[in-house]
Design a protein around this motif. Sequence first.
Motif, PDB file in Angstrom:
ATOM      1  N   MET A  72       0.815  -1.204   0.000  1.00 27.91           N
ATOM      2  CA  MET A  72       0.000   0.000   0.000  1.00 27.91           C
ATOM      3  C   MET A  72       0.853   1.259   0.000  1.00 27.91           C
ATOM      4  O   MET A  72       0.391   2.325  -0.406  1.00 27.91           O
ATOM      5  CB  MET A  72      -0.908   0.038   1.233  1.00 27.91           C
ATOM      6  CG  MET A  72      -1.910  -1.073   1.311  1.00 27.91           C
ATOM      7  SD  MET A  72      -3.283  -0.695   2.418  1.00 27.91           S
ATOM      8  CE  MET A  72      -4.301   0.316   1.353  1.00 27.91           C
ATOM      9  N   ASP A 103      -5.115 -11.015   4.365  1.00 29.82           N
ATOM     10  CA  ASP A 103      -5.531 -10.354   3.123  1.00 29.82           C
ATOM     11  C   ASP A 103      -4.417 -10.199   2.096  1.00 29.82           C
ATOM     12  O   ASP A 103      -4.663  -9.696   1.001  1.00 29.82           O
ATOM     13  CB  ASP A 103      -6.098  -8.960   3.452  1.00 29.82           C
ATOM     14  CG  ASP A 103      -7.280  -9.016   4.397  1.00 29.82           C
ATOM     15  OD1 ASP A 103      -8.023 -10.011   4.343  1.00 29.82           O
ATOM     16  OD2 ASP A 103      -7.443  -8.069   5.207  1.00 29.82           O
ATOM     17  N   THR A 154       0.741  -3.117   4.839  1.00 31.80           N
ATOM     18  CA  THR A 154       0.486  -1.703   5.146  1.00 31.80           C
ATOM     19  C   THR A 154       1.792  -1.057   5.573  1.00 31.80           C
ATOM     20  O   THR A 154       2.659  -0.810   4.754  1.00 31.80           O
ATOM     21  CB  THR A 154      -0.594  -1.571   6.230  1.00 31.80           C
ATOM     22  OG1 THR A 154      -0.219  -2.368   7.376  1.00 31.80           O
ATOM     23  CG2 THR A 154      -1.931  -2.068   5.728  1.00 31.80           C
ATOM     24  N   TRP A 179      -4.010   2.399  -5.209  1.00 27.95           N
ATOM     25  CA  TRP A 179      -5.128   2.375  -4.269  1.00 27.95           C
ATOM     26  C   TRP A 179      -5.739   3.777  -4.208  1.00 27.95           C
ATOM     27  O   TRP A 179      -5.077   4.763  -4.493  1.00 27.95           O
ATOM     28  CB  TRP A 179      -4.652   2.009  -2.865  1.00 27.95           C
ATOM     29  CG  TRP A 179      -3.915   0.718  -2.734  1.00 27.95           C
ATOM     30  CD1 TRP A 179      -2.625   0.458  -3.104  1.00 27.95           C
ATOM     31  CD2 TRP A 179      -4.425  -0.504  -2.187  1.00 27.95           C
ATOM     32  NE1 TRP A 179      -2.293  -0.835  -2.817  1.00 27.95           N
ATOM     33  CE2 TRP A 179      -3.376  -1.451  -2.247  1.00 27.95           C
ATOM     34  CE3 TRP A 179      -5.645  -0.871  -1.630  1.00 27.95           C
ATOM     35  CZ2 TRP A 179      -3.524  -2.757  -1.783  1.00 27.95           C
ATOM     36  CZ3 TRP A 179      -5.805  -2.175  -1.166  1.00 27.95           C
ATOM     37  CH2 TRP A 179      -4.751  -3.104  -1.256  1.00 27.95           C
ATOM     38  N   THR A 180      -6.994   3.852  -3.817  1.00 23.31           N
ATOM     39  CA  THR A 180      -7.565   5.169  -3.530  1.00 23.31           C
ATOM     40  C   THR A 180      -7.081   5.618  -2.155  1.00 23.31           C
ATOM     41  O   THR A 180      -6.669   4.795  -1.319  1.00 23.31           O
ATOM     42  CB  THR A 180      -9.099   5.140  -3.530  1.00 23.31           C
ATOM     43  OG1 THR A 180      -9.558   4.357  -2.412  1.00 23.31           O
ATOM     44  CG2 THR A 180      -9.637   4.559  -4.835  1.00 23.31           C
ATOM     45  N   ARG A 205      -8.872   6.631   0.245  1.00 20.32           N
ATOM     46  CA  ARG A 205      -9.755   6.064   1.270  1.00 20.32           C
ATOM     47  C   ARG A 205      -9.420   4.612   1.551  1.00 20.32           C
ATOM     48  O   ARG A 205      -9.477   4.150   2.697  1.00 20.32           O
ATOM     49  CB  ARG A 205     -11.220   6.214   0.855  1.00 20.32           C
ATOM     50  CG  ARG A 205     -12.202   5.824   1.947  1.00 20.32           C
ATOM     51  CD  ARG A 205     -13.599   6.305   1.656  1.00 20.32           C
ATOM     52  NE  ARG A 205     -13.681   7.762   1.623  1.00 20.32           N
ATOM     53  CZ  ARG A 205     -13.762   8.532   2.708  1.00 20.32           C
ATOM     54  NH1 ARG A 205     -13.759   7.973   3.914  1.00 20.32           N
ATOM     55  NH2 ARG A 205     -13.844   9.839   2.581  1.00 20.32           N
ATOM     56  N   GLU A 206      -9.084   3.854   0.531  1.00 23.86           N
ATOM     57  CA  GLU A 206      -8.697   2.454   0.750  1.00 23.86           C
ATOM     58  C   GLU A 206      -7.470   2.370   1.641  1.00 23.86           C
ATOM     59  O   GLU A 206      -7.412   1.541   2.563  1.00 23.86           O
ATOM     60  CB  GLU A 206      -8.426   1.767  -0.587  1.00 23.86           C
ATOM     61  CG  GLU A 206      -9.668   1.450  -1.394  1.00 23.86           C
ATOM     62  CD  GLU A 206      -9.349   0.929  -2.778  1.00 23.86           C
ATOM     63  OE1 GLU A 206     -10.157   0.145  -3.322  1.00 23.86           O
ATOM     64  OE2 GLU A 206      -8.278   1.305  -3.334  1.00 23.86           O
ATOM     65  N   VAL A 207      -6.494   3.225   1.386  1.00 22.73           N
ATOM     66  CA  VAL A 207      -5.282   3.226   2.202  1.00 22.73           C
ATOM     67  C   VAL A 207      -5.615   3.585   3.646  1.00 22.73           C
ATOM     68  O   VAL A 207      -5.195   2.913   4.594  1.00 22.73           O
ATOM     69  CB  VAL A 207      -4.232   4.200   1.634  1.00 22.73           C
ATOM     70  CG1 VAL A 207      -3.027   4.298   2.565  1.00 22.73           C
ATOM     71  CG2 VAL A 207      -3.796   3.764   0.236  1.00 22.73           C
ATOM     72  N   ASP A 260      -8.466   3.370   5.192  1.00 22.42           N
ATOM     73  CA  ASP A 260      -9.299   2.355   5.835  1.00 22.42           C
ATOM     74  C   ASP A 260      -8.471   1.183   6.335  1.00 22.42           C
ATOM     75  O   ASP A 260      -8.686   0.695   7.461  1.00 22.42           O
ATOM     76  CB  ASP A 260     -10.367   1.846   4.852  1.00 22.42           C
ATOM     77  CG  ASP A 260     -11.498   2.835   4.630  1.00 22.42           C
ATOM     78  OD1 ASP A 260     -11.617   3.782   5.439  1.00 22.42           O
ATOM     79  OD2 ASP A 260     -12.265   2.664   3.668  1.00 22.42           O
ATOM     80  N   VAL A 261      -7.519   0.709   5.526  1.00 22.68           N
ATOM     81  CA  VAL A 261      -6.722  -0.441   5.946  1.00 22.68           C
ATOM     82  C   VAL A 261      -5.775  -0.071   7.086  1.00 22.68           C
ATOM     83  O   VAL A 261      -5.651  -0.812   8.055  1.00 22.68           O
ATOM     84  CB  VAL A 261      -5.944  -1.017   4.749  1.00 22.68           C
ATOM     85  CG1 VAL A 261      -5.028  -2.153   5.213  1.00 22.68           C
ATOM     86  CG2 VAL A 261      -6.907  -1.527   3.699  1.00 22.68           C
ATOM     87  N   SER A 288      -7.700   0.180  10.178  1.00 20.93           N
ATOM     88  CA  SER A 288      -8.220  -1.078  10.683  1.00 20.93           C
ATOM     89  C   SER A 288      -7.270  -1.760  11.658  1.00 20.93           C
ATOM     90  O   SER A 288      -7.709  -2.635  12.420  1.00 20.93           O
ATOM     91  CB  SER A 288      -8.525  -2.027   9.525  1.00 20.93           C
ATOM     92  OG  SER A 288      -7.321  -2.538   8.937  1.00 20.93           O
TER      93      SER A 288
END
Length: 371
Positions: free
Chosen positions: A29, A326, A330, A356-357, A359-361, A363-364, A367
């Motif tokens: 990422m 997954d 990260t 990646w967008t 937001r995807e970055v 979010d992960v 998390s």
Amino acid sequence: MPPVSNDTTTDASSRAARFAAAAPGARRMLGHDVRTPSEALNAAAESVDPTADWDRYGEGGLISELESRVASLLGKPAVAFFPSGVMAQQAALRCWTDRSGSRRVAIPDLSHLLRHELDGPALLHDLRYERLGTGRQLPTVEHLDAIPGRLGAALLELPLREAGFVLPSFTELAAFSARCRDREVPLHLDGARLWESTPHLGASLAEVSALADSVYVSFYKGLGAFAGAALAGPEDFVAEARQWRRRLGGTLYGMTAYAASALAGLDEHLPRMAEYHDRAVEIAALLDERGVRVIPDPPHTRDFVIYAAGDPETLNENVIGVLERDRVLTVRGWMSADVPGWSWTEISVGSATMQWTAREVADVIGSVIPG
């Protein structure tokens, strides 16, 4: 008396082994895409003229082509390739301090030279450091004025990595440069990440470099090359630095492969630095919404630091959990922050991140943070 437990060490070793086992082949990422040695060598070869010749002891061939290109980018009369930035900066400071007759060098308190080089500049060149401020403070004219007497050189690190990849404004940098010239102190820029600093500074590489007497740039950090660095400055200064390169064992028989990968990095990544910076700002804003502390806010470069509540052991276990479950890598690792119960890590945006967008970055990364 029961034996002392070393469970923490054992857990850390186990996590390191699990990370090493799961990381190959995982989707990254952050940072640049990871290539196999074969892929990286082929990419470097494809970026250069097939009729180009080899260098010999750092002269001719692709080394000369790279030096000429960097000289044009930085607007400096001459450039010398070095196999490492540590060597390049030792050569630069030795040249300036020899000329001035003073071994005193004004330097940021968190400079790479002070924190990561085993006292090499002091032990090998008898340099004496004068701190420009303390801790995370960015050096200012006032810090320079607080150091009396003759100085052999002054060094600024752009950006100051240990403070969170922080940059001054271009106006502040120009004022510091002017004060150095008033005092006849040569100004050297530790520009390991200078390539990615221009969006924040709002100036070209040549405009930034014009404020300094000499500039070091790295090829393997933001540009993703195999290794290597360049030292730019006046012709007589660079010629003298080449002598120190030889004395320090850096004039290798052949350095063409390094030059080829550096040229490839200039082609691939330098045009995208503003894009990488913009994505870093987007990701940082989304992490901030999740209660993650961002330093600096907004980021000054494609790199920044984040702080989160939680201990490193838990956070790193969560990172490995995402990696194993997954196949997504990260951050490289979380470390204890100065504030108890908090941890920090570095975020670096590159070609892999752009797949990646924002937001995807966010979010992960979010998390893996408890709560």
